[in-house]
Design a protein around this motif. Structure first.
Motif, PDB file in Angstrom:
ATOM      1  N   GLY A   1       0.798  -1.225   0.000  1.00 28.38           N
ATOM      2  CA  GLY A   1       0.000   0.000   0.000  1.00 28.38           C
ATOM      3  C   GLY A   1       0.825   1.267   0.000  1.00 28.38           C
ATOM      4  N   ALA A   2       2.158   1.148  -0.131  1.00 27.07           N
ATOM      5  CA  ALA A   2       3.041   2.321  -0.058  1.00 27.07           C
ATOM      6  C   ALA A   2       2.731   3.328  -1.156  1.00 27.07           C
ATOM      7  CB  ALA A   2       4.500   1.884  -0.133  1.00 27.07           C
ATOM      8  N   SER A   3       2.210   2.853  -2.296  1.00 20.91           N
ATOM      9  CA  SER A   3       2.011   3.770  -3.420  1.00 20.91           C
ATOM     10  C   SER A   3       0.971   4.843  -3.100  1.00 20.91           C
ATOM     11  CB  SER A   3       1.632   3.003  -4.685  1.00 20.91           C
ATOM     12  OG  SER A   3       0.525   2.169  -4.426  1.00 20.91           O
TER      13      SER A   3
ATOM     14  N   PHE B   1       3.781   7.168  -0.895  1.00 23.22           N
ATOM     15  CA  PHE B   1       5.200   7.241  -1.248  1.00 23.22           C
ATOM     16  C   PHE B   1       5.332   7.339  -2.767  1.00 23.22           C
ATOM     17  CE2 PHE B   1       9.451   5.489  -2.086  1.00 23.22           C
ATOM     18  CZ  PHE B   1      10.191   6.319  -1.259  1.00 23.22           C
TER      19      PHE B   1
ATOM     20  N   ARG C   1       5.177 -10.452  -1.071  1.00 26.97           N
ATOM     21  CA  ARG C   1       5.776  -9.151  -1.345  1.00 26.97           C
ATOM     22  C   ARG C   1       7.297  -9.126  -1.121  1.00 26.97           C
ATOM     23  NH1 ARG C   1       3.568  -4.210  -2.067  1.00 26.97           N
ATOM     24  NH2 ARG C   1       4.896  -2.422  -1.662  1.00 26.97           N
TER      25      ARG C   1
ATOM     26  N   TYR D   1       8.214   5.379  -8.086  1.00 29.98           N
ATOM     27  CA  TYR D   1       7.108   4.560  -7.589  1.00 29.98           C
ATOM     28  C   TYR D   1       5.792   5.016  -8.229  1.00 29.98           C
ATOM     29  CZ  TYR D   1       6.102   0.956  -4.165  1.00 29.98           C
ATOM     30  OH  TYR D   1       5.786  -0.236  -3.560  1.00 29.98           O
TER      31      TYR D   1
END
Lengths: 413, 413
Positions: free
Chosen positions: A295-297, A300, B392, B307
């Motif tokens: 879920g970093a997108s 970040f 992941r 990203y």
């Protein structure tokens, strides 16, 4: 109820790899109130495997082995267990289908070696391995003991422990109750933390036990109560942590499972803000801490690994004059990197690191370990200089975490 | 001659610390031709210490313990040994003077606890500890065995091993020679490697032993010879690896200590070439593999963690039309990322990754684990699509290594 852990594999015995599995297992067994009596490491020898399991069963109710379950010839645990329990190897259909599916997905031929992964002693209970090919196995001995065999690959072992072994052990044995709660802190070394919280620690009730659990990226404080009524113990522990909070202040990051970066992620998501990173000495490790989290997108956007001065100047817009005048490891460069990456990536926040990771490259003015870091945001830029010593891997890890912590403190303001 | 290692301390048994001492000891014992039969980890319990030492002596000539020699109450090894050998504790004058000197140097009071450090069982040979306060101890048993007790602090244990234990063991025992050599491979899973090299493995001379040592980022193949004349064994092992090489082809990366990234670093340095990375799904982990190695700034200029699509487009110049048309995880985007970072950073080579690390975000067309990677260089751009499954952390690790391996293969052409 006590547990013996047996790690199997010549690679551990000859010191080619360090056994991290057994520490993980011990911690999680401790969390459900099981006591580890002994750990053994033995080689890929049928005789040693037989002897160690027999010795362990004489003293402990439960024996957990890891390793020796792979498809190649030196992996013999399964064969030894089949012999010990006088049980033929039979095909486990669920495992067979899973291995076939995994091989197809990976584009690997489903050959005889892979098919053999689905063979298990007929008398065992198969523990499905959702992360790999070799299943776990649970054996009940005629004397009431239990032998559990797990693969040696850490994430496969961990998933099998969490999904099958720990719940089944809880069902099977009357375990003493144990209650833990762990606070995550960052920014104070163990000895200084001990000094800071000494008055609180000295006043702890006798039935609560405090442990300091340090690592390069955090210091965990765990309170435990054993053999107690659970809800009462939880309340007593919560009460003590409430008393501790004013002493900890901003050193408190969160509770077990939280990290400095997960807390920053939660804060950014709650505020609808975004982040980019400009990394020199941490070289990608800071970004990797965020992108390792699913879920970093959402917050970040990315960043620049500006290892060379050219990239600092041309991609991030750091002044070439300042690079010459102050050097790459300096406050002005750290500030311009954070501001540059914030501008280039169009984010709310920019964070930067530039330092001398070592072991070489230091000067009298800027010894190895010197790291400048900065956080640029809507209300300006702050910079900080730290030194974590001479070891490269530690410097990278600590500088990345310290820079993220700078952002955490800024977001908490 | 075989050795058992016993690590003593509750902190290991409850998983609070990972035991790295025993791996270090095993490697150094192996180097002098001693074989470690077993390792034990036990708690700070007199009964357990007695039992483990007795069990070990029944099977091995030498037992080495670490830990439990400190000045605090839970450190009981010395007392147990004194009882086992029926020998009174007496003051060792040399140790007494050394501890007194150390305490004065550190400005610590020379109290009763510290004075007790100089007490040793009268029957033992004292091994001086030049790095700390607790001396090592060497006991000869009436049956011809040896019990050696060392402190648990890693650098103290290591110094005692190198200065005293290893030389004394060499003097005392006729040690067999042992020779290992390990080849590093990348690109084939264990089962497929086993099939590929089966004809060679089946024809190995009986005195050479093969082990497969897999990890997410490489598969190591180790050949060992025991009880042999050393130079002959080295020749025999080298000869077998020579025969293996044509089968391994480009799967062969290097020898023990090498990694895919260290080999790429060596190739780039030898050619005077440079590298930059454009990372989406690996999110910094690929860059971090290079920057973890000292000296990376000589060839690794940095890169962009792109990203978000905005960063891909605005920093790396990936076509916004292509991002819309093909999606971020696609061959055209991977190619443009590699070409973009090569251009932006002015390097010889650009490498890129873009994929769905998981566990969510997959589509029927592009399931979780799909990763496109590309290498751009002076002679054009190549792209490759791989899928390493649903996890992941594994996807990130494997995609980063696979992309670096693409560059390795390109450099080898």
């Amino acid at each position: 109820m006590t547990v013996d852990i047996i790690t199997i594999g010549d690679e551990i015995l000859i010191g080619q790899i360090v056994d991290t599995n057994s520490a993980w297992m011990s911690r999680h067994l401790g969390d459900i109130g099981a006591t580890v009596r002994r750990k053994y490491s033995i080689g890929d020898s049928a005789e040693e495997i037989r002897a160690a399991i027999a010795e362990s069963l004489a003293a402990s109710n439960v024996v957990i082995t890891t390793g020796g379950l792979g498809p190649t010839k030196d992996d013999i645990t399964k064969r030894v267990l089949a012999e010990m329990f006088g049980s033929p190897l039979v095909r486990d259909e669920a495992t067979y289908e899973r291995v076939e599916r995994i091989m197809a997905l990976r584009g690997i031929e489903f050959n005889e070696l892979n098919k053999a992964q689905a063979l298990v002693p007929a008398c065992c209970r198969v523990l499905p391995n959702h992360k790999g090919t070799a299943p776990g196995m649970w054996f009940d001995t005629p004397e009431g003991g239990v032998v559990i065999c797990l693969p040696g690959v850490p994430f496969e072992m961990e998933a099998l422990m969490e999904e099958s072994v720990l719940p089944l052990l809880r069902e099977r044995f009357e375990l003493r109750s144990v209650v833990h709660r762990t606070a995550i802190t960052f920014g104070l070394a163990e000895s200084m933390m001990a000094q800071l919280i000494a008055p609180w620690e000295d006043a702890l009730p006798e039935e609560l036990h405090l442990a300091y659990l340090p690592s390069p990226s955090q210091l965990r404080l765990r309170l435990s109560a054993y053999d107690v009524e659970e809800s009462e113990a939880r309340k007593a522990i919560d009460r003590q942590f409430e008393l501790l909070m004013p002493l900890l202040g901003d050193y408190f990051v969160g509770w077990e499972g939280d990290t400095v970066q997960s807390v920053v992620a939660d804060l950014l998501l709650a505020r609808g803000e975004s982040l980019a990173a400009a990394e020199s000495c941490t070289g990608g490790a800071l970004s990797a801490k965020f992108t390792a989290m699913s879920g970093a997108s959402a917050y970040f956007m990315g960043g620049v690994v500006s290892y060379s001065n050219e990239v600092k100047n041309q991609v991030l817009g750091v002044s070439a004059d300042d690079l010459n005048k102050y050097g790459a490891v300096s406050e002005p460069v750290a500030r311009q990197m954070a501001e540059g990456v914030r501008r280039v990536c169009g984010t709310t926040w920019g964070v930067s690191t530039t330092g001398i990771a070592g072991p070489t490259g230091g000067t009298p003015d800027k010894p190895v370990g010197t790291v400048w870091m900065a956080v640029a945001g809507p209300d300006g830029t702050e910079a900080l200089c730290l030194n974590h010593g001479r070891l490269r891997a530690q410097n990278i890890e600590r500088a990345a975490t310290a820079a993220i912590n700078m952002l955490r403190l800024r977001l908490l303001k």
